[in-house]
Design an enzyme around this catalytic site. Sequence first.
Site, mmCIF file in Angstrom:
data_model
loop_
_atom_site.group_PDB
_atom_site.id
_atom_site.type_symbol
_atom_site.label_atom_id
_atom_site.label_comp_id
_atom_site.label_asym_id
_atom_site.label_seq_id
_atom_site.Cartn_x
_atom_site.Cartn_y
_atom_site.Cartn_z
ATOM 1 N N SER A 198 5.685 -84.919 -3.062
ATOM 2 C CA SER A 198 5.324 -84.819 -4.402
ATOM 3 C C SER A 198 4.442 -83.100 -3.929
ATOM 4 O O SER A 198 4.156 -82.652 -3.209
ATOM 5 C CB SER A 198 4.122 -85.548 -4.886
ATOM 6 O OG SER A 198 3.504 -84.818 -6.870
ATOM 7 N N TYR A 239 -3.014 -90.312 -6.089
ATOM 8 C CA TYR A 239 -2.090 -90.261 -5.730
ATOM 9 C C TYR A 239 -1.938 -89.166 -5.317
ATOM 10 O O TYR A 239 -1.140 -89.446 -4.363
ATOM 11 C CB TYR A 239 -1.549 -90.069 -7.417
ATOM 12 C CG TYR A 239 -0.337 -90.161 -7.524
ATOM 13 C CD1 TYR A 239 0.691 -90.755 -7.005
ATOM 14 C CD2 TYR A 239 -0.215 -88.464 -7.392
ATOM 15 C CE1 TYR A 239 2.056 -90.492 -7.041
ATOM 16 C CE2 TYR A 239 1.641 -87.903 -7.120
ATOM 17 C CZ TYR A 239 2.838 -88.950 -7.511
ATOM 18 O OH TYR A 239 3.434 -88.315 -7.484
HETATM 19 N N1 LIG Z 1 8.925 -87.967 -11.713
HETATM 20 C C1 LIG Z 1 7.719 -87.084 -11.527
HETATM 21 O O1 LIG Z 1 8.038 -85.968 -12.106
HETATM 22 C C2 LIG Z 1 7.456 -87.371 -9.365
HETATM 23 C C3 LIG Z 1 7.093 -85.815 -8.977
HETATM 24 C C4 LIG Z 1 6.769 -85.925 -7.847
HETATM 25 C C5 LIG Z 1 6.156 -87.559 -6.803
HETATM 26 N N2 LIG Z 1 7.585 -88.276 -7.379
HETATM 27 C C6 LIG Z 1 7.758 -89.425 -6.421
HETATM 28 O O2 LIG Z 1 8.777 -89.547 -6.531
HETATM 29 C C7 LIG Z 1 8.653 -91.254 -6.256
HETATM 30 C C8 LIG Z 1 9.872 -92.275 -7.276
HETATM 31 O O3 LIG Z 1 9.463 -91.994 -8.296
HETATM 32 P P1 LIG Z 1 10.217 -91.957 -9.824
HETATM 33 O O4 LIG Z 1 9.897 -90.704 -10.290
HETATM 34 O O5 LIG Z 1 11.945 -91.638 -8.978
HETATM 35 O O6 LIG Z 1 9.893 -92.710 -10.826
HETATM 36 P P2 LIG Z 1 10.357 -94.256 -11.241
HETATM 37 O O7 LIG Z 1 11.743 -94.036 -11.657
HETATM 38 O O8 LIG Z 1 9.224 -94.600 -11.734
HETATM 39 O O9 LIG Z 1 10.502 -94.951 -9.574
HETATM 40 C C9 LIG Z 1 9.886 -95.439 -8.344
HETATM 41 C C10 LIG Z 1 10.225 -96.559 -7.793
HETATM 42 O O10 LIG Z 1 9.734 -97.320 -6.954
HETATM 43 C C11 LIG Z 1 9.644 -98.092 -6.832
HETATM 44 N N3 LIG Z 1 8.268 -98.761 -6.951
HETATM 45 C C12 LIG Z 1 7.265 -98.600 -7.514
HETATM 46 N N4 LIG Z 1 6.389 -99.647 -7.637
HETATM 47 C C13 LIG Z 1 6.215 -100.629 -6.441
HETATM 48 C C14 LIG Z 1 6.074 -101.529 -5.691
HETATM 49 N N5 LIG Z 1 5.415 -102.116 -5.401
HETATM 50 N N6 LIG Z 1 7.097 -101.909 -4.853
HETATM 51 C C15 LIG Z 1 8.020 -101.711 -4.147
HETATM 52 N N7 LIG Z 1 8.231 -101.030 -5.299
HETATM 53 C C16 LIG Z 1 7.971 -99.838 -6.144
HETATM 54 C C17 LIG Z 1 10.082 -98.910 -8.344
HETATM 55 O O11 LIG Z 1 11.084 -100.088 -8.637
HETATM 56 P P3 LIG Z 1 10.622 -101.437 -9.109
HETATM 57 O O12 LIG Z 1 9.858 -100.794 -9.821
HETATM 58 O O13 LIG Z 1 12.090 -102.539 -9.280
HETATM 59 O O14 LIG Z 1 9.459 -102.323 -7.730
HETATM 60 C C18 LIG Z 1 11.261 -97.513 -8.661
HETATM 61 O O15 LIG Z 1 12.016 -98.283 -7.990
HETATM 62 C C19 LIG Z 1 7.757 -91.541 -5.639
HETATM 63 O O16 LIG Z 1 7.449 -91.778 -4.690
HETATM 64 C C20 LIG Z 1 7.211 -90.616 -6.245
HETATM 65 O O17 LIG Z 1 5.262 -90.476 -6.403
HETATM 66 C C21 LIG Z 1 8.187 -88.463 -9.089
#
Ligand SMILES: NC(=O)c1ccc[n+]([C@@H]2O[C@H](COP(=O)([O-])OP(=O)(O)OC[C@H]3O[C@@H](n4cnc5c(N)ncnc54)[C@H](OP(=O)(O)O)[C@@H]3O)[C@@H](O)[C@H]2O)c1
Length: 280
Positions: free
Chosen positions: A145, A158
Amino acid sequence: MKTTNLSKYGPWALITGASSGIGRELARQVAEHGLHIVAVARRQSRLDELSSELKKQYQVKVRTVQADLREPDAIRTITTATEDLEIGLAILNAGAEMTGAFVQGDEQAHLQLAQLNAVAPMHLAHLYGRQMAGRGRGGIMFVSSLFAYQGVPYVAHYAATKAYLLSLGEALHVELKPFGVDVLVLSPGLTTTEMTANMPVDFSKLPMIPQMPEQVARVGLRALGKKATVVSGIMNKMMAWENRLLPRAAPVSLLGFLLGRALKDGARPVGRVKACHLTR
Ligand SMILES: NC(=O)c1ccc[n+]([C@@H]2O[C@H](COP(=O)([O-])OP(=O)(O)OC[C@H]3O[C@@H](n4cnc5c(N)ncnc54)[C@H](OP(=O)(O)O)[C@@H]3O)[C@@H](O)[C@H]2O)c1
């Protein structure tokens, strides 16, 4: 930058957190290159939908693994489910946020966040990275991130888990290169996904321009094999870069001030913190 030819990382790619957001997009774009997909997440119905879509659209094989990465046993579930496959690309994307005052967050939730965001990706990178190094080829992508580049008050833990991935990944980029394994740390800034939709933060109060998961996934896949780290988005790149020029405390205080103003009611630090016993 030209898209990396991902076929050199085949035949199978493992993607954690493939059920939504950035992970689902990464799965789509990797499948577009003809790699078979192992899709990991908790929500089986979402994985099944993705599986049907990828098989139909790209004629690839898909295996789904339902696992909760907050639980240490999930690693064994994943390795057992992939024992017969050659995983040439591991995309360690699953993650969750935890917003609010650090000491007011639940103790178990903090421990599970560390397991999900930091320990599980490290563990999977170790297990699959060792196999890849043995074969002399492979790729690993950590999804970190922009918050990895500095301490971030109110999202402190986080941000710390993401800094762990950044440090681990950039070191492994150098260590694993002689073994033919490419390692990349992809750092998205604010991205429109379920994670941000559910965060108790009013993002309109922050100087951040959201990106779409498609853009972020493309940036990551283009940088794989070429760079150690990549920040998605020009504004985000500038924020990560300016942090290196300023005294370390300055951006931490600034973002603490901005986020403190943007927290929604439920996430604001409230009153005095109740003291608790350190042992039970
Ligand atoms: N969105 C942002 O602004 C942003 C910014 C910087 C970094 N990121 C990073 O990008 C990555 C993806 O996030 P996203 O933004 O795409 O969010 P998202 O749409 O909420 O996706 C998160 C993914 O992780 C899975 N996940 C969450 N908890 C889990 C668990 N306990 N066990 C297994 N899988 C789990 C979820 O699947 P299930 O719920 O089906 O388990 C989902 O597929 C994350 O690492 C996040 O920190 C996001």
